[in-house]
Design a protein around this motif. Structure first.
Motif, PDB file in Angstrom:
ATOM      1  N   ASP A 415      49.702  38.598  98.498  1.00 24.84           N
ATOM      2  CA  ASP A 415      50.661  38.480  97.402  1.00 24.84           C
ATOM      3  C   ASP A 415      52.036  38.990  97.845  1.00 24.84           C
ATOM      4  OD1 ASP A 415      52.119  38.639  94.998  1.00 24.84           O
ATOM      5  OD2 ASP A 415      50.336  39.154  93.846  1.00 24.84           O
ATOM      6  N   PRO A 416      53.107  38.223  97.584  1.00 23.61           N
ATOM      7  CA  PRO A 416      54.455  38.708  97.947  1.00 23.61           C
ATOM      8  C   PRO A 416      54.801  40.066  97.342  1.00 23.61           C
ATOM      9  CG  PRO A 416      54.547  36.392  97.328  1.00 23.61           C
ATOM     10  CD  PRO A 416      53.149  36.863  97.030  1.00 23.61           C
ATOM     11  N   THR A 417      54.229  40.378  96.182  1.00 18.29           N
ATOM     12  CA  THR A 417      54.508  41.678  95.567  1.00 18.29           C
ATOM     13  C   THR A 417      54.128  42.821  96.499  1.00 18.29           C
ATOM     14  OG1 THR A 417      54.155  40.784  93.355  1.00 18.29           O
ATOM     15  CG2 THR A 417      53.973  43.168  93.603  1.00 18.29           C
ATOM     16  N   TRP A 418      53.002  42.699  97.174  1.00 22.39           N
ATOM     17  CA  TRP A 418      52.522  43.729  98.098  1.00 22.39           C
ATOM     18  C   TRP A 418      53.546  43.982  99.204  1.00 22.39           C
ATOM     19  CZ3 TRP A 418      49.061  47.456  98.983  1.00 22.39           C
ATOM     20  CH2 TRP A 418      48.742  47.811 100.284  1.00 22.39           C
ATOM     21  N   PHE A 419      54.113  42.910  99.737  1.00 24.37           N
ATOM     22  CA  PHE A 419      55.037  43.038 100.868  1.00 24.37           C
ATOM     23  C   PHE A 419      56.430  43.473 100.415  1.00 24.37           C
ATOM     24  CE2 PHE A 419      51.790  39.941 102.123  1.00 24.37           C
ATOM     25  CZ  PHE A 419      51.281  40.585 103.240  1.00 24.37           C
ATOM     26  N   ARG A 420      56.909  42.918  99.305  1.00 22.88           N
ATOM     27  CA  ARG A 420      58.271  43.230  98.866  1.00 22.88           C
ATOM     28  C   ARG A 420      58.387  44.645  98.300  1.00 22.88           C
ATOM     29  NH1 ARG A 420      62.175  39.335  98.571  1.00 22.88           N
ATOM     30  NH2 ARG A 420      63.229  40.457  96.885  1.00 22.88           N
ATOM     31  N   THR A 421      57.239  45.261  97.950  1.00 20.78           N
ATOM     32  CA  THR A 421      57.275  46.644  97.465  1.00 20.78           C
ATOM     33  C   THR A 421      56.710  47.610  98.508  1.00 20.78           C
ATOM     34  OG1 THR A 421      55.091  46.479  96.388  1.00 20.78           O
ATOM     35  CG2 THR A 421      57.036  45.880  95.069  1.00 20.78           C
ATOM     36  N   ASN A 422      56.544  47.122  99.741  1.00 18.72           N
ATOM     37  CA  ASN A 422      56.012  47.968 100.826  1.00 18.72           C
ATOM     38  C   ASN A 422      54.698  48.635 100.444  1.00 18.72           C
ATOM     39  OD1 ASN A 422      58.216  47.527 102.649  1.00 18.72           O
ATOM     40  ND2 ASN A 422      59.451  48.897 101.364  1.00 18.72           N
ATOM     41  N   GLY A 423      53.856  47.874  99.751  1.00 22.87           N
ATOM     42  CA  GLY A 423      52.534  48.363  99.399  1.00 22.87           C
ATOM     43  C   GLY A 423      52.489  49.261  98.182  1.00 22.87           C
ATOM     44  N   GLU A 424      53.599  49.430  97.482  1.00 20.59           N
ATOM     45  CA  GLU A 424      53.582  50.274  96.283  1.00 20.59           C
ATOM     46  C   GLU A 424      52.853  49.592  95.123  1.00 20.59           C
ATOM     47  OE1 GLU A 424      57.451  51.524  95.207  1.00 20.59           O
ATOM     48  OE2 GLU A 424      57.898  52.476  97.148  1.00 20.59           O
ATOM     49  N   ARG A 425      52.911  48.254  95.071  1.00 25.53           N
ATOM     50  CA  ARG A 425      52.174  47.500  94.055  1.00 25.53           C
ATOM     51  C   ARG A 425      51.170  46.603  94.762  1.00 25.53           C
ATOM     52  NH1 ARG A 425      57.186  44.839  90.815  1.00 25.53           N
ATOM     53  NH2 ARG A 425      58.569  46.660  90.757  1.00 25.53           N
ATOM     54  N   TYR A 426      49.929  46.616  94.277  1.00 25.27           N
ATOM     55  CA  TYR A 426      48.897  45.812  94.920  1.00 25.27           C
ATOM     56  C   TYR A 426      49.090  44.318  94.678  1.00 25.27           C
ATOM     57  CZ  TYR A 426      46.158  49.949  96.093  1.00 25.27           C
ATOM     58  OH  TYR A 426      45.729  51.141  96.633  1.00 25.27           O
ATOM     59  N   GLY A 427      49.663  43.957  93.541  1.00 22.05           N
ATOM     60  CA  GLY A 427      49.841  42.548  93.255  1.00 22.05           C
ATOM     61  C   GLY A 427      48.584  41.895  92.704  1.00 22.05           C
ATOM     62  N   ARG A 428      48.501  40.570  92.888  1.00 20.17           N
ATOM     63  CA  ARG A 428      47.537  39.761  92.140  1.00 20.17           C
ATOM     64  C   ARG A 428      46.359  39.240  92.958  1.00 20.17           C
ATOM     65  NH1 ARG A 428      52.294  35.816  90.864  1.00 20.17           N
ATOM     66  NH2 ARG A 428      52.533  36.371  93.064  1.00 20.17           N
ATOM     67  N   ASP A 429      46.242  39.664  94.207  1.00 22.24           N
ATOM     68  CA  ASP A 429      45.156  39.144  95.032  1.00 22.24           C
ATOM     69  C   ASP A 429      43.779  39.437  94.448  1.00 22.24           C
ATOM     70  OD1 ASP A 429      46.749  38.005  97.068  1.00 22.24           O
ATOM     71  OD2 ASP A 429      47.014  39.961  98.010  1.00 22.24           O
ATOM     72  N   GLY A 430      43.644  40.557  93.761  1.00 21.66           N
ATOM     73  CA  GLY A 430      42.328  40.976  93.286  1.00 21.66           C
ATOM     74  C   GLY A 430      41.691  40.052  92.270  1.00 21.66           C
ATOM     75  N   CYS A 431      42.505  39.250  91.571  1.00 22.44           N
ATOM     76  CA  CYS A 431      41.936  38.300  90.604  1.00 22.44           C
ATOM     77  C   CYS A 431      41.823  36.897  91.192  1.00 22.44           C
ATOM     78  CB  CYS A 431      42.773  38.268  89.323  1.00 22.44           C
ATOM     79  SG  CYS A 431      44.456  37.621  89.519  1.00 22.44           S
ATOM     80  N   ARG A 432      42.183  36.751  92.469  1.00 21.08           N
ATOM     81  CA  ARG A 432      42.243  35.425  93.097  1.00 21.08           C
ATOM     82  C   ARG A 432      41.190  35.223  94.177  1.00 21.08           C
ATOM     83  NH1 ARG A 432      48.846  34.671  93.762  1.00 21.08           N
ATOM     84  NH2 ARG A 432      49.325  34.687  91.527  1.00 21.08           N
TER      85      ARG A 432
END
Length: 562
Positions: A415-432
């Motif tokens: 998930d781009p969220t994981w990379f753009r926040t340097n791992g601070e937010r896990y993002g949406r991979d867990g539901c995918r």
């Protein structure tokens, strides 16, 4: 050839003839549904091969997340060609075969459309980069001259970091900056540009001509930005996609409605009630209802309902407000508990800490919930939702009771969220994470050779479809029973009547001949007198040794009224 309506055919048909008013639509996330060629990526042929399993649920339609040509920087929501299938997923012929098979099974087909932005590999954006400032090519997007320091404004991307990325001039100097609500690889279109509007009307017709029954419109509250692009700092506790009372200048601007009126005119050229559904994260519901006025879209996802806690007063208030506000514009309410952007509700409903939309959860998230509590609440919530009048959306795997995949390795996340926040937010991979079909097969039957683009939890065997088919108490068979009864008693076109005063734990309502009692508390409660002695149709939890005049904790039961 375009299939057009006769002029005598009124596009605003009687409510009873509009299938979408009461439909249950099953969301397919193509890359995670079924892999037919063993490359670890789900595909269109995999969907076609398994459509019967969806039809057996008694749903009315499927909705496919993007499968268009894309670099896949954001799982296909970065589109490089809106009128072709990415080779990862197959070909246009595979799409046509899937639509034909779905229609044979009585399923409508809705596809995702992503109009707010495209991929930076889209030919138009490549032309814009090569063109000069002020050129027609750049006017299709939102380019601005940056100040001496910083960016044109203070807007922050949904995925974290600035909403602006600078370009480089041919001489190596810093060039103009372009706007992207999401990742830098997803430049926003300029929807004040007539070429952009015309292009998307052509895209609509391309897929409608191939038999597509409608579109779920991604970021339907985006597209138009406030005049002057003023600085804005959103509430840090709010959802990244909007949904707060104060609209950001990039969300929910009035100009979007003109666009959807144009689109509705295109949809009404075609027979068979082709539909538009809005992903519009806006609040309050009275504002969201503007997207579904009679000359605009047909449905809007009810995100306030999805965002409710497992809480009886909060749910009752949201249900009442939904029916009131959508009804005021002649539209059905829709109900939804999970999708590809939020923590699965079999986990989310048992979380005790705040979990803003899009942040996700992972191994280091504090206070992770008990899976048994989450599943019990999910089954109860689904039984409540499917008894409500209007339309409903299901997300693939929820019929299996799938929880969020929490323990994904860091190096597997995409998930781009994981990379753009340097791992601070896990993002949406867990539901995918790809679905489990067979308990003892490689990749749980998702692929024949064990390949899977995201790793599946090793303990998912009990959730596999083949383990649930013959188990009368399984989550799969609960969904089947609920959906069959929903059709049998026409609950989607019914009317809701509350049969009790507001209560801290219990909701009691009737919809036609069906009485619904939902105990959202943690202790058993007395059944209302109306339910005592009534025929029980279905309950969200298997029957235990509880009293016949009580409803167990975190349980929903349907009764047949005499």
């Amino acid at each position: 050839m375009t299939q057009t309506r006769s002029e005598a055919d009124n596009p605003l048909q009687t409510e009873d003839s509009q299938w979408w008013r009461s439909s249950v639509i099953y969301q397919i996330y193509p890359r995670s549904f079924a892999d037919s060629n063993n490359d670890g990526m789900g595909d269109l042929r995999g969907i076609t091969q398994n459509l019967e399993s969806i039809a057996q649920l008694s749903v009315d339609a499927i909705w496919l997340s993007p499968f268009f040509t894309s670099p896949q920087k954001d799982a296909g929501y970065d589109v490089a060609d809106y009128c072709d299938v990415d080779p990862l997923f197959g070909t246009l012929e595979d799409f046509d075969a899937m639509v034909a098979r779905a229609h044979e099974l009585g399923l409508k087909v809705i596809i995702d459309l992503v109009p707010n932005h495209c991929s930076d590999q889209h030919p138009w954006f490549q032309q814009a980069l090569a063109a000069a400032p002020g050129s027609p090519e750049r006017d299709r997007f939102i380019f601005m001259d940056p100040p001496a320091q910083g960016h044109p404004n203070n807007w922050e991307s949904v995925f974290g970091g600035p909403m602006w990325t600078s370009t480089t001039n041919p001489d190596g100097s810093v060039g103009q900056s372009y706007l992207h609500i999401f990742d830098s690889s997803q430049p926003d279109f300029n929807w004040n540009n007539t070429e952009v509007r015309a292009m998307f009307r052509d895209v609509l017709r391309f897929w409608l001509d191939r038999g597509t029954d409608g579109f779920r419109v991604d970021v339907a509250h985006g597209l138009i930005k406030a005049e002057g692009l003023p600085d804005f700092t959103p509430d840090p506790t709010g959802a990244s996609m909007g949904g707060t009372e104060e609209l950001a200048p990039w969300w929910g601007q009035d100009g979007v409605h003109e666009i959807y009126r144009e689109w509705r005119e295109v949809m009404d050229e075609y027979d068979g009630e082709r539909v538009l559904c809005a992903e519009a994260w806006v609040s309050p519901l009275s504002l969201m209802a503007k997207w579904v006025r009679k000359d605009e879209m047909h449905q809007a996802f009810n995100f306030p309902y999805l965002s409710c806690d497992y809480n009886a007063p909060q749910l009752r208030k949201t249900i009442d407000e939904s029916l009131l506000e959508f009804g005021a514009v002649g539209a059905p309410s829709t109900w939804v508990l999970s999708n590809h952007d939020v923590v699965r509700h079999a986990t989310r409903l048992a979380l005790t800490d705040d979990n803003p939309q899009g942040e996700g959860i992972g191994p280091n998230t504090p206070n992770l919930p008990d899976p048994a509590v989450g599943l019990r609440r999910a089954r109860s919530s689904t039984a409540l939702m499917l008894a409500l009048p209007g339309g409903a959306y299901l997300y693939q795997g929820e019929e299996l009771g799938l929880p969020e995949a929490v323990d994904l390795p860091d190096d597997a996340r995409q998930d781009p969220t994981w990379f753009r926040t340097n791992g601070e937010r896990y993002g949406r991979d867990g539901c995918r994470v790809p679905l489990p079909w067979e308990s003892d097969a490689p990749a749980f039957g998702f692929s024949d050779n064990g390949e899977s683009w995201l790793p599946q939890p090793t303990d998912w065997a009990p959730y596999a479809r083949d383990m649930q088919v013959e188990d009368p108490d399984s989550t799969l068979n609960l969904y089947r029973r609920l959906l069959q009864l929903r059709k049998e008693y026409d609950l989607g076109t019914g009317d809701l009547t509350w049969n009790s005063e507001e209560d801290a734990d219990v909701l009691v309502f009737s919809n036609g001949k069906v009485l619904v009692v939902a105990n959202l508390g943690t202790t058993a409660q007395d059944l209302p007198e109306l339910a005592q002695g009534a025929q029980e149709l279905v309950r969200s939890q298997p029957v235990t040794g509880t009293s016949s005049v009580q409803i167990p904790a975190e349980t929903t039961i349907w009764f047949l009224l005499a």
